[in-house]
Design an enzyme around this catalytic site. Structure first.
Site, PDB file in Angstrom:
ATOM      1  N   LYS A  23       9.620   8.247  -2.483  1.00  0.00           N
ATOM      2  CA  LYS A  23       8.620   7.923  -1.467  1.00  0.00           C
ATOM      3  C   LYS A  23       7.368   7.295  -2.083  1.00  0.00           C
ATOM      4  O   LYS A  23       6.684   6.497  -1.431  1.00  0.00           O
ATOM      5  CB  LYS A  23       8.240   9.165  -0.665  1.00  0.00           C
ATOM      6  CG  LYS A  23       9.398   9.797   0.084  1.00  0.00           C
ATOM      7  CD  LYS A  23       9.990   8.819   1.089  1.00  0.00           C
ATOM      8  CE  LYS A  23      11.478   8.799   1.076  1.00  0.00           C
ATOM      9  NZ  LYS A  23      12.087   7.784   1.945  1.00  0.00           N
TER      10      LYS A  23
ATOM     11  N   LYS B  45      -0.051 -10.175   4.272  1.00  0.00           N
ATOM     12  CA  LYS B  45       0.661  -9.850   5.508  1.00  0.00           C
ATOM     13  C   LYS B  45       0.026  -8.618   6.148  1.00  0.00           C
ATOM     14  O   LYS B  45       0.689  -7.635   6.462  1.00  0.00           O
ATOM     15  CB  LYS B  45       2.138  -9.580   5.218  1.00  0.00           C
ATOM     16  CG  LYS B  45       2.855 -10.705   4.503  1.00  0.00           C
ATOM     17  CD  LYS B  45       3.005 -11.907   5.389  1.00  0.00           C
ATOM     18  CE  LYS B  45       3.850 -12.982   4.712  1.00  0.00           C
ATOM     19  NZ  LYS B  45       3.960 -14.192   5.535  1.00  0.00           N
TER      20      LYS B  45
ATOM     21  N   HIS C  75       3.239   2.184   9.946  1.00  0.00           N
ATOM     22  CA  HIS C  75       3.647   1.920   8.568  1.00  0.00           C
ATOM     23  C   HIS C  75       2.900   2.824   7.583  1.00  0.00           C
ATOM     24  O   HIS C  75       3.507   3.507   6.753  1.00  0.00           O
ATOM     25  CB  HIS C  75       3.389   0.455   8.241  1.00  0.00           C
ATOM     26  CG  HIS C  75       3.693   0.089   6.818  1.00  0.00           C
ATOM     27  ND1 HIS C  75       4.934  -0.339   6.402  1.00  0.00           N
ATOM     28  CD2 HIS C  75       2.914   0.087   5.701  1.00  0.00           C
ATOM     29  CE1 HIS C  75       4.910  -0.572   5.109  1.00  0.00           C
ATOM     30  NE2 HIS C  75       3.701  -0.326   4.657  1.00  0.00           N
TER      31      HIS C  75
ATOM     32  N   HIS D  96       3.561   6.724   8.115  1.00  0.00           N
ATOM     33  CA  HIS D  96       4.886   7.122   7.646  1.00  0.00           C
ATOM     34  C   HIS D  96       4.938   7.194   6.119  1.00  0.00           C
ATOM     35  O   HIS D  96       5.461   8.151   5.549  1.00  0.00           O
ATOM     36  CB  HIS D  96       5.931   6.135   8.158  1.00  0.00           C
ATOM     37  CG  HIS D  96       7.321   6.433   7.703  1.00  0.00           C
ATOM     38  ND1 HIS D  96       8.040   7.529   8.133  1.00  0.00           N
ATOM     39  CD2 HIS D  96       8.136   5.779   6.839  1.00  0.00           C
ATOM     40  CE1 HIS D  96       9.226   7.546   7.566  1.00  0.00           C
ATOM     41  NE2 HIS D  96       9.315   6.497   6.775  1.00  0.00           N
TER      42      HIS D  96
END
Length: 314
Positions: free
Chosen positions: A123, A138, A146, A149
């Site tokens: 992770k 971006k 996003h 999480h």
């Protein structure tokens, strides 16, 4: 005041040390919650504030080769994690029903502990997803969903791994998540590989469906606990948290699905782009880059847009 804070943290750390499972104490990032918490806070600050400001007056980096290597590595890593979860319990001795926290010292148990830690550590590697977004400008991809999480999951997993490194039925969501990530990073790999692979990306829409299925499977499995006549799972709080986690993310991803594929806010819209000589040009289809494209390269542009059919700066 700082001395008082240090004293409080020291007492907390001493109490925590008495709870920590000795089988996982020597693994990296498992010696206390401070290091991993600071790291995740730094990730959030970099993603939302520092990174965008550093890139504000710079051109986006072209990182196709790096992303190809990264995505391929993540496919292989998650495939290995899936395999290890299966051979260390989920495909061998686990019942898929009331599987208790394993407190034994058998070789299979230590293998389960190692793969649980590897899943947790992966992770932190996945935080590079966001770093790629920042470096490629971006920022529209770095949504609340996003960032939440990517930061919340490793933080909660530290506590689960610290107290119950072989959590039985509480670890199924890790197996399912790793399996989904094999598919996801394979998609991103194809996307980063260039235009000649775009014809193989027709299943973009189904990435969100796969993610939704993941949360359904996890929630249904963990919900068994509430209907069993007897299940002496040692830490019921994990059951409740996993159930809430599955429902919460199902709702978040469902909202994304509704916005993207029902309301069409992320589907192609028609814009008229003027020609250089001032006359009106032909209609051009533009689609906002969705969350599920993450670190891929499918016709991306510096402003987070995609022109269907031909890459072009807007």
């Amino acid at each position: 005041m700082l001395r008082d804070a240090a004293s409080i943290y020291s007492k907390f750390q001493n109490n925590l040390d008495s709870w920590v499972d000795v089988r996982v104490k020597d693994y990296p990032l498992m010696q206390g919650p401070l290091k991993m918490t600071v790291l995740l806070i730094a990730y959030v600050v970099f993603s939302k504030y520092i990174g965008p400001r550093l890139m504000a007056n710079r051109k986006p980096f072209h990182l196709n080769k790096a992303m190809i290597v990264y995505n391929l590595s993540m496919v292989l890593l998650n495939a290995y994690v899936v395999y290890e979860f299966l051979v260390s319990g989920w495909g061998t001795t686990y019942t898929w029903r009331c599987d208790l926290v394993d407190t034994s010292t058998s070789p299979e148990t230590f293998r389960m502990i190692r793969v649980c830690w590897l899943f947790y550590f992966s992770k932190f590697i996945e935080l590079l997803d966001t770093v790629f977004f920042v470096l490629r400008k971006k920022q529209s991809q770095i949504t609340f969903l996003h960032v939440f999480h990517h930061s919340f999951m490793p933080w909660t997993w530290w506590w689960g791994l610290t107290l119950t490194p072989a959590a039985g039925m509480g670890s199924l969501h890790a197996l399912v998540n790793a399996a989904v990530h094999v598919v996801m990073y394979f998609y991103y790999l194809l996307s980063a590989a260039g235009p000649r692979f775009q014809k193989y990306l027709w299943w973009k829409k189904y990435m969100t469906a796969i993610q939704l299925t993941q949360f359904i499977v996890v929630s249904v499995h963990i919900s068994q606990y509430y209907f069993m006549e007897k299940c002496d799972y040692q830490i019921p709080m994990w059951i409740h948290l996993i159930w809430m986690y599955g429902i919460f993310f199902f709702l978040l991803f469902s909202n994304f699905w509704i916005q993207a594929y029902i309301k069409g806010k992320r589907l192609p819209v028609v814009e008229h782009k003027p020609r250089q000589n001032g006359s009106n040009g032909e209609a051009v289809s533009v689609v906002a880059n969705g969350k599920h494209l993450q670190n891929g390269n499918g016709h991306h542009h510096t402003n987070g847009k995609i022109i269907l059919g031909k890459a072009k700066e807007i």
